[in-house]
Design a protein around this motif. Structure first.
Motif, short mmCIF file in Angstrom:
data_model
loop_
_atom_site.label_atom_id
_atom_site.label_comp_id
_atom_site.label_asym_id
_atom_site.label_seq_id
_atom_site.Cartn_x
_atom_site.Cartn_y
_atom_site.Cartn_z
N LEU A 194 -1.57 -1.73 -7.86
CA LEU A 194 -2.37 -2.08 -6.69
C LEU A 194 -3.39 -3.16 -7.01
N VAL A 195 -4.01 -3.05 -8.18
CA VAL A 195 -4.98 -4.07 -8.55
C VAL A 195 -4.31 -5.43 -8.57
N MET A 196 -3.13 -5.48 -9.17
CA MET A 196 -2.42 -6.75 -9.22
C MET A 196 -2.10 -7.24 -7.82
N GLU A 224 -1.94 5.76 -13.39
CA GLU A 224 -2.41 4.53 -14.02
C GLU A 224 -1.55 3.36 -13.57
N TRP A 258 3.09 -5.55 -14.52
CA TRP A 258 2.93 -4.28 -13.82
C TRP A 258 4.27 -3.61 -13.54
N SER A 263 0.13 3.05 -10.87
CA SER A 263 -0.06 2.65 -9.48
C SER A 263 -1.40 1.95 -9.31
N ILE A 264 -2.40 2.35 -10.10
CA ILE A 264 -3.67 1.60 -10.04
C ILE A 264 -3.44 0.17 -10.46
N LYS A 265 -2.73 0.02 -11.57
CA LYS A 265 -2.47 -1.33 -12.06
C LYS A 265 -1.68 -2.14 -11.04
N SER A 267 -3.13 -10.80 -3.35
CA SER A 267 -3.51 -11.08 -1.96
C SER A 267 -4.74 -11.99 -1.93
N GLY A 268 -5.64 -11.81 -2.90
CA GLY A 268 -6.76 -12.73 -2.98
C GLY A 268 -6.27 -14.15 -3.16
N ILE A 308 2.96 -12.98 -8.49
CA ILE A 308 2.49 -11.68 -8.97
C ILE A 308 3.24 -10.57 -8.26
N VAL A 326 -3.76 -6.63 -5.12
CA VAL A 326 -4.99 -7.13 -4.48
C VAL A 326 -5.34 -8.50 -5.02
N ILE A 327 -5.20 -8.66 -6.30
CA ILE A 327 -5.47 -10.00 -6.85
C ILE A 327 -4.53 -11.00 -6.20
N ALA A 329 0.84 -1.20 0.00
CA ALA A 329 0.00 0.00 0.00
C ALA A 329 0.87 1.24 0.00
N CYS A 361 2.60 1.91 -3.34
CA CYS A 361 1.71 2.41 -4.37
C CYS A 361 1.69 3.93 -4.38
#
Lengths: 499, 643, 107, 489
Positions: A179-181, A173, A244, A175-177, A186-187, A234, A183-184, A157, A160
């Motif tokens: 972070l999304v990666m 853009e 990313w 940093s969004i990418k 972490s999922g 990832i 989060v995925i 976090a 980012c």
């Protein structure tokens, strides 16, 4: 006896100073004189405090190591320890923490000189760097998968924000990418952890490890491994999970890129290694090295080939980072003490080298020189910066006497020892490829005439952190025993674990 | 002093040669004096060695030079009659030539270089004959080549001289490597290079090896001695100053081959092939070389080809000798010495002519006898001596050669040698006629011709005296060399000798008819069958063409190889590099492109809402996720496969 | 077991959404679905093992997820405010456009 | 406490700050390099008595104990002779540079790189630890790259690039071999590893052997992988070309002898593959010898001729190596390395002098220079004749020994007859290109054009090397004894 405070205090120090940074830097900025020196001092203070505490910790650890190389520190005492969130102190983590501190200091120094704290929101930047270092340290010292997870995500976090610091379109853009990666990832990790938890009933490293070795259900084990490994892949940016990384490192300010590659990247490799080698099943139970070896070969090759195709120098360095992951993976998959040694050395050296490269490139970038063509003639105009970049390039290519060589040597030897000579050959070929395109960069810098835009002098103070890295790389290359003496116990520890 | 003379005799001229450039700084007289005294001392040293033979050999003065694989290779001096004979010959002829040079070369540029190489040449040749092992021999063997290269190209501004020098060096090098191979095969078998040990142990070698060694060494010797078919370098060497040619022919370069053959005779006389080849090549060369001499129009070509031919005599004689110390062996060596004298004299005389006339083309000469009476006299002596008219030296040596051939009972060889002797007289006579007889040519009318300077005449005179005396010294030479043959002067005045002289006259007759009586014009001879022959001789038996062809082939091979290297090999790295670059670009593009298409396809196929995607987008989040999904799948498959 | 299947399905849905959706908010929702899938799975396995530890872990994990999502939302807001779009493809094209403009300026 | 070898290794490094601080005047910088090299020589000489009496001299320091790599400095006859000729060449090249490079810029950096180069060059020869060896091996690359690139002619960076990539690619192949040896033995000392490897699986050793030999062969510029050499040698400034041809490519040969043959080969020697390797190596040797000689015969650029001739001579060396473990072969090979260093170094300096004095590169544009530059002509003659293997000059004796070994080997193994014979034939080609070079440059009528004076320092260094050449040719005994004192085979 190592207590909870011993383990957590460095993190706490850094986090608290992160909080304090905001008011303190604001105050400093108001002063008229000496503000840059004071700001640097503010970097020095928390880091030295943390360093003192780490020294204390390591003395304590090595003092009592004879009995037990792995020291668990838990919130809950006694028998219940494995049920609680816990920390683990061992030679490996101590080494890593020292590495983070050293590199964190150098890159924060670079950051404060590069970003320029006169700039308005810069205190946030420095606060975040402190925080990221702190949480990475805690993640490294963590003793169960959940603690690791939490601190790790915290550092993600923070990083980012470092990427998005300048708030340009591409950095937002990216940093969004990023972070999304994350989060995925972490999922995926939580998904894997859930299976492990279902199998074992605990997330403590030790318990998990012992239980998984005798795991009854191979299919579930495989699923757990799949998700955890994919998640961490990832975060580590293994090809093809890597996309990313080049975006993020190119879009971030160079100081962030240097910082991230020095600290967060290396930490992510470390976590990957820790989870795979120490916690998840040994290869006898689940034969994962071959699969990861394929990924490692893929990562090296793709990283290097893509770097070769880049015209943007910073992006090229970013792809070198990707290739470095491949080299790290080689050592990880060998599951040999030598490999761990190589890994640990590589974390240090690779981090320094990439950071150095980003720093040096960053200095040139400040003039708006980005592509290879822009770099033409830089070698003559900015001799010191260029020498630093040359050192980084040669260290990347694995040319002695630079530290990158020892790292690569250890890694390849480990691969040969593990019976994966093919991987070593791939690695070596990649090394040649790497030296080829890095040499092309040098070629541009020295052989071509300088363009009009290459002008001005070198920022002397920025060169201080750069040359700290250069000296470290050369010294470690010439006399690697400095680091290897620290690493050796860790490698011994692994052999203990594997037997 | 005397006990060190085995060393001094070859070291002295070599070391002195290094001082020549320095001494030259002191002035021309100092240099001349220095050079002559070196020549004199060399002769004294070599003469001092002669008594050591009678006193039963000298003390071993050899020193360790290198030690390899348990074998010592020593630097030493091998003294026996053969080596002393040659050493004295070289020192003597060398001194004469040096004397001659003082006057002959007096006005040239680069004299320090000239004398440096002359002394080195003499020293190397003495070293060659006194060498105590094959390595030493070989070293001097090559040094002699080197010196002849340097001296032949003495006038280095003249392209012909430079090319001739290169030709000499490279052609003799071909012989040298053959010799080297022979030496080394010998070493591989016997682990020694020393003559002494090899002479004692050569029988240990298998016959096949011995044959191979003998043929290799023979080839080396033949090239050095300019025997057919590798004689053409000798004619090219005529680009050298005449004094150099004299040294080269009289004592040094070409005699090295004879020396080697005589030296190794003791080993190889048990190899029939060696003996036969030697004899046949010698005899054939004697004839063919003489024919070339008969044909040439170059005044220096006559003695040059004559040398080829005369050495053929020597080789033939050595080839029919069943063992060393037999008649043929002695005859060969005897002829070597007499050849040194008459041919040396020949060159000195011709040198005077060339010196005066500034041309080498015989066709431009004629009627010189009045202008250069001394030279004319010398030339007559040369011709008599060369042809073997009694009482000149060659009469005895050639007589002995003929006798040895008869003894060997080899009729074809004998006939060849007789023929060669006849032609020898013919070409000598022709040379004399064209140059000295008749009217002055138009070319000569325009220049003033003087007699040669006195110093040159003195040097020539010494040699001329030698040609007369030498024949009568045969007896002592026999004793010196320890030959098993009774040298009896009376035996030479026999029917055989008469036959020999008659043969010569038969050879001389056509020349008399053609050149003095003008019965047939030389042009008429070039028609019909004789014309073909003329052509063959003109072209040097097409050998030069053959060599030219080989050289051209090798050069074009080199050129093509070079072009290949530049065009192909050089480009390979760039080709590979470009390939990798292109690959990476393709991968980079196709990676994105494929993902793009896949994403578009997925979106369109499911058609939740139609997305018109045709443009390539880089770094779109969806791609990341998709790639990651593929990664997970790949990981899964790999894990399944490996567990 | 049913929960596991359900969570797998959710995961698939989430990934599908990530691959196909262009709107950042929809992407966010897909992320949330993935997180939900993971949590669901955790719950399922935790219930198999029993004990309170699993729940504790879950809560922590959820909070981490939430934090990250919050940050993403913040970024999305920034993106919308500063750049005027939340279409991820448009965002990446924007970057390319800027790059092209940079190149153009140099010429 | 005396530690001559450590000093030898570190002295150039110690001299670096002095060069940097005092080297504003290039002559001073060059002087420091020269002096430190001379001191190096003195230090090396201190080990000579021990080497001659005991066969070797060893020093060991802690370096990377975890990798089985102490800093073992080791000299025996072979390495001592190589190191000495290297230093002699460096001294000559530096002295030569003082005049040769005077028109160039940033010479302080040049001499700093030169000092760096010294460390690598000398270090390669004076260690027995593979890791230290590899360090120095690669250490040579970096300064050479920059020197070629920065102070070279025409497309110098391109040539330097090629040089770097090729040799680096070779080096990583070596690295694989070193890794494998470490894995098999846990020790990286060449001599210890050699005994330990005897129990290793031979098939793996064969691969290690191939990896090593291949890597070193690239450095040696054996024919199929020689592409970097003509460019690098031709584009480098003359003193560096001298070092490149004289020492750097020879380090490859030395390494094959020391590592491929000395360490790995004994354990696979008795297998069929062992002799096959020798056959292959000797074949490549023959091919290189002819290839280099013939291309040199066709080339017109003065420095490229000399460069191609280096390829040819590495062919001789490779052939000599294939005679392992014959004493004549090994001693001859090492002696040839020494001699070739002396004579090729000199020849490159001469080529540099010719280029400097006339400003020309193409030999067809030259001619008749002998009278205008006598010193250069004499030095060129001496080095050329040495290159062609004419007696009394350096290379003859070593070629003789190699051929001697060749025939020895042939008498044991008939295969070698053909290569040996061909190698001997190749000397004729050597003579041919050398004579052509000499002829085109120095003989015949002079062509118009200005010829500047030969600076004294260049003349001094050329004459010094000429003397070394003749000395080695006339009295090679001591060097042969020194080389022979090493344990061979």
């Amino acid at each position: 006896m190592i207590g909870l405070l011993d383990v957590l205090l460095p993190t706490v120090i850094l986090t608290v100073s992160a909080m304090l940074t905001l008011p303190i830097l604001t105050v400093i900025r108001r002063r008229n004189s000496h503000h840059r020196a004071l700001a640097v001092l503010w970097i020095v203070v928390p880091f030295s405090a943390a360093a003192l505490w780490i020294i204390h910790l390591s003395l304590e650890y090595y003092g009592s190591m004879g009995s037990q190389p792995f020291v668990f520190v838990s919130f809950a005492p006694g028998e219940e320890a494995h049920l609680s969130s816990s920390f683990l102190v061992d030679a490996v983590s101590i080494y890593m923490v020292i590495v983070y501190l050293l590199m964190g200091f150098a890159s924060c120094l670079y950051g404060i000189l590069y970003i320029g704290f006169e700039e308005k929101p810069s205190e946030r930047y420095f606060a975040l760097t402190f925080m990221v270092v702190g949480s990475v340290m805690a993640a490294t010292l963590s003793g169960d998968l959940l603690t690791l997870f939490i601190f790790w995500e915290a550092s993600a976090a923070g990083s980012c924000f470092l990427i998005a610091y300048r708030k340009r379109a591409d950095s937002i853009e990216a940093s969004i990418k990023y972070l999304v990666m994350i989060v995925i990832a972490s999922g995926f990790i939580v998904y894997g952890l859930s299976i492990i938890y279902g199998l074992v009933g605990s997330l403590n490293f030790w318990v998990v490890r012992d239980a998984l070795i005798t795991a009854p259900d191979k299919r579930l084990l495989l699923a757990a491994f799949l998700f955890v490994a994919a998640g961490y892949a990832i975060e580590t940016a293994v090809v093809p999970f890597h996309m990313w990384l080049p975006d993020a490192y190119t879009a971030a300010p160079p100081s962030s890129a240097a910082f991230l590659s020095a600290i967060v990247d290396q930490a992510s490799y470390y976590v990957f290694m820790r989870v795979l080698v120490y916690i998840l099943t040994p290869p006898e139970v689940l034969n994962w090295p071959v699969a990861l070896a394929v990924f490692s070969a893929l990562t090296m090759t793709v990283g290097n080939l893509f770097a070769l195709a880049q015209r943007d120098v910073r992006r090229m360095v970013a792809y070198v980072c990707v290739a470095d992951i491949g080299y790290n993976l080689v050592a990880i998959t060998s599951v040999k003490p030598l490999g761990v040694m190589g890994n640990l050395f590589f974390f240090f050296v690779g981090g320094m080298t990439t950071a150095l490269a980003f720093m040096a490139v960053g200095i040139v970038n400040r003039l708006g020189l980005k592509t290879l063509e822009d770099f033409a003639g830089v070698g003559r105009k900015f001799p010191l910066t260029s020498i630093a970049l040359v050192v980084a390039a040669l260290s990347f290519s694995g040319v002695p006497p630079f530290a990158g060589f020892i790292a690569k040597y250890l890694v390849f030897t480990a691969a040969i020892e593990a019976g994966m000579a093919w991987l070593a050959v791939v690695g070596v070929l990649n090394s040649v490829l790497q030296s080829a395109y890095l040499l092309r960069l040098i070629h541009y810098m020295y052989a071509r005439p300088a363009g009009r835009r290459v002008r001005g002098g070198e920022p002397r103070n920025l060169l201080i952190p750069v040359y700290i890295m250069v000296v470290a790389i050369i010294v470690l290359g010439m006399y690697p025993a400095f680091a290897l003496d620290l690493i050796n116990p860790a490698a011994l520890q692994l052999s203990l674990l594997l037997s | 002093m005397a006990e060190y003379s085995p060393w001094l005799v070859w070291l002295f001229p070599i070391v002195s040669s290094l001082w020549v450039p320095l001494v030259s700084k002191l002035g021309n007289r100092a240099r001349d004096g220095f050079v002559i005294s070196v020549g004199v001392f060399t002769l004294i040293f070599s003469a001092l060695l002669i008594p050591t033979i009678s006193s039963g050999g000298s003390t071993d003065l050899s020193v360790k030079w290198i030690r390899i694989g348990g074998t010592d290779i020593r630097l030493g001096v091998f003294i026996d009659p053969l080596s002393l004979l040659f050493a004295n010959l070289v020192a003597f002829v060398g001194l004469v030539v040096l004397l001659y040079s003082l006057s002959y070369m007096a006005h040239e540029e680069g004299l320090p270089r000239y004398y440096f190489f002359m002394l080195l040449f003499i020293g190397s040749m003495v070293g060659l004959v006194l060498a105590d092992n094959f390595l030493q021999l070989f070293i001097f063997w090559e040094l002699v080549s080197l010196c002849s290269y340097a001296l032949v190209s003495f006038w280095y501004r003249k392209p012909e001289a430079v090319k001739a020098g290169m030709k000499v060096f490279i052609m003799t090098k071909i012989g040298d490597i053959s010799l080297l191979a022979g030496i080394l095969i010998l070493y591989a078998g016997l682990h020694s290079l020393s003559y002494q040990q090899i002479f004692e142990q050569y029988w240990k070698l298998p016959q096949a090896t011995l044959t191979a060694v003998s043929m290799l060494m023979l080839f080396g010797a033949l090239v050095k001695s300019a025997q057919l078919p590798l004689h053409s370098w000798l004619y090219s060497a005529m680009e050298a100053p005449t004094s150099v040619s004299c040294l080269l022919h009289g004592a040094t370069m070409v005699k090295a081959g004879v020396y080697l053959t005589a030296r190794t005779h003791v080993i190889f006389c048990n190899v029939p092939l060696w003996l036969d080849s030697l004899a046949w090549i010698g005899a054939i060369t004697a004839v063919l070389g003489a024919v070339l001499a008969l044909h040439t129009t170059d005044i220096k070509g006559v003695p040059a080809y004559s040398t080829v031919s005369q050495i053929g005599f020597m080789m033939a004689a050595l080839g029919v000798a069943p063992s060393p110390q037999s008649l043929g062996w002695f005859a060969g060596l005897f002829h070597t010495i007499s050849h040194a004298f008459f041919q040396g004299l020949g060159f000195l005389a011709i040198g005077s002519i060339v010196h005066q006339l500034g041309t080498r083309d015989m066709r431009k000469m004629g009627g010189l006898r009045r202008d250069m009476p001394i030279t004319f006299t010398l030339c007559i002596i040369v011709i008599l001596a060369r042809s073997g008219i009694p009482p000149f030296c060659s009469f005895f040596s050639k007589g002995l050669i003929a006798k040895s051939l008869l003894l060997a009972d080899n009729t074809p060889l004998t006939l060849l040698i007789y023929a060669a002797a006849a032609i020898t007289f013919a070409y000598s006579y022709r040379f004399l006629t064209i140059t000295f007889a008749g009217e002055k040519s138009s070319y000569l009318k325009n220049i003033k011709v003087h007699e040669a300077p006195r110093l040159m005449s003195i040097a020539s005179g010494i040699l001329a005296a030698g040609t007369i005396i030498l024949g009568f010294l045969g007896g002592s030479l026999v004793d010196f060399l320890g030959t098993r043959y009774v040298f009896d002067l009376a035996s030479f005045f026999s029917l055989e000798s008469l036959m020999f002289v008659v043969t010569l006259l038969i050879g001389g007759l056509p020349i008399y008819l053609i050149y003095q009586r003008r019965v047939v014009g030389t042009e008429d001879l070039r028609r019909g069958a004789l014309g073909v022959l003329d052509r063959v001789i003109e072209e040097n038996y097409f050998l030069d063409r053959a060599y030219g062809f080989i050289v051209r082939v090798l050069l074009s091979l080199s050129n093509n190889l070079y072009r290949m290297d530049i065009r192909v090999m050089e480009r390979v790295p760039y080709f590979v590099a470009n390939g990798i670059m292109r690959l990476s670009h393709i991968m980079l593009v196709s990676f994105d492109l494929t993902l793009d298409r896949v994403v578009a396809f997925t979106a369109e196929a499911i058609a939740v809402h139609s997305v018109k995607v045709r443009r390539v987008h880089r770094g779109v989040l969806s791609h990341f996720v998709l790639a990651a999904t593929f990664g997970v799948l790949l990981l899964y498959i790999l894990l399944i496969l490996t567990t | 077991m049913d929960y596991v299947i359900l969570s797998m399905t959710l995961l698939a849905v989430g990934i599908y959404g990530l691959v196909t959706k262009r709107n950042l908010l929809k992407v966010l929702i897909s992320i949330e679905i993935i997180a939900a899938a993971a949590s669901m799975n955790f719950v399922a396995f935790a219930s198999m093992v029993g004990g309170s530890l699993g729940q504790a872990f879950l809560i922590l994990a959820l909070s981490v997820d939430t934090t990250l999502t919050a940050i993403i939302i913040a970024l999305v807001v920034v993106a919308y405010r500063d750049l005027g779009t939340i279409d991820i493809w448009a965002l990446s094209r924007l970057r390319e456009v800027r790059a092209a403009r940079r190149r153009g300026k140099r010429r | 406490m005396m530690a001559p070898l450590l000093f030898t290794l570190l002295l150039p490094l110690i001299s670096l700050p002095f060069i940097y601080l005092l080297g504003r005047k290039p002559k001073v910088a060059a002087l420091i390099v020269t002096v430190s090299s001379i001191l190096d020589l003195a230090f090396l000489a201190m080990t000579a008595p021990t080497v001659l009496s005991e066969g070797k001299y060893v020093e060991s320091y802690r370096w990377i104990p975890m990798l089985g790599s102490p800093l073992t400095l080791f000299v025996d006859g072979i390495s001592l002779s190589m190191a000495v000729i290297t230093l002699l060449l460096i001294i000559s090249a530096t002295v030569f540079s003082m005049s040769y490079m005077e028109k160039e810029g940033s010479l302080r950096e040049y001499y700093i790189l030169m000092a760096f180069l010294t460390v690598g060059l000398v270090g390669v020869f004076i260690t027995s630890n593979l890791m230290v060896f590899y360090f120095c091996w690669e250490f040579m690359l970096i300064p050479t790259y920059f020197i070629i690139g920065e102070w070279g002619y025409r497309e110098s960076y391109r040539a330097a690039f090629k040089f770097f990539i090729f040799t680096h690619a070779g080096a990583v192949s070596v690295l694989l071999g070193i890794g494998a040896i470490y894995m098999l033995t846990g020790d990286l000392d060449m001599f210890t590893a050699r005994t330990l490897l005897e129990s290793a699986p031979p098939s793996l050793l064969e691969w290690i052997f191939i990896a090593f030999t291949l890597g070193f062969a690239v450095k040696m510029a054996v024919v199929p992988v020689h592409m970097w050499l003509p460019d690098a040698h031709a584009e480098a400034p003359a003193p560096i070309s001298a070092l490149l041809s004289g020492v750097i490519i020879e380090a490859g040969a030395y390494a094959i002898l020391r590592v491929s043959f000395g360490t790995v080969f004994p354990s696979i020697m008795d297998r069929v593959a062992g002799s096959q390797f020798l056959y292959i190596i000797s074949t490549f040797g023959v091919v290189s010898a002819f290839y280099g000689a013939m291309t040199a015969l066709a080339e017109n650029d003065i420095k490229r001729i000399v460069a191609y001739s280096s390829i040819s001579h590495m062919g001789y060396v490779l052939f000599g190596l294939s005679l392992y473990p014959l004493v004549e072969g090994v001693v001859g090979t090492v002696l040839h390395l020494v001699n070739h260093a002396a004579s090729k170094g000199l020849l490159f300096l001469c080529a540099g002098a010719v280029m400097k004095q006339t400003g020309l590169r193409d030999i067809r544009e030259m001619g008749g220079l002998a009278s205008k530059m006598p010193v250069t002509a004499i030095s060129t003659a001496i080095s050329s004749f040495s290159i062609a293997g004419i007696p009394a000059f350096a290379c003859f004796m070593s070629e003789f020994l190699i051929f001697m070994g060749g025939f020895q080997a042939s008498s044991m193994d008939g295969f070698f007859y053909l290569p040996t014979a061909l190698m001997i034939v190749a000397t004729v080609f050597s003579l041919a290109y050398v004579l052509r070079l000499f002829w085109r440059v120095f003989l015949e009528e002079p062509k118009p054009g200005k010829v500047s004076k030969l600076p004294t320092l260049m003349a001094v260094s050329m004459l010094f090397l000429s003397f070394v050449n003749v000395a080695l040719g006339v009295w090679p005994g001591p060097v042969i004894d020194l080389i022979g004192s090493a344990e061979l085979g």
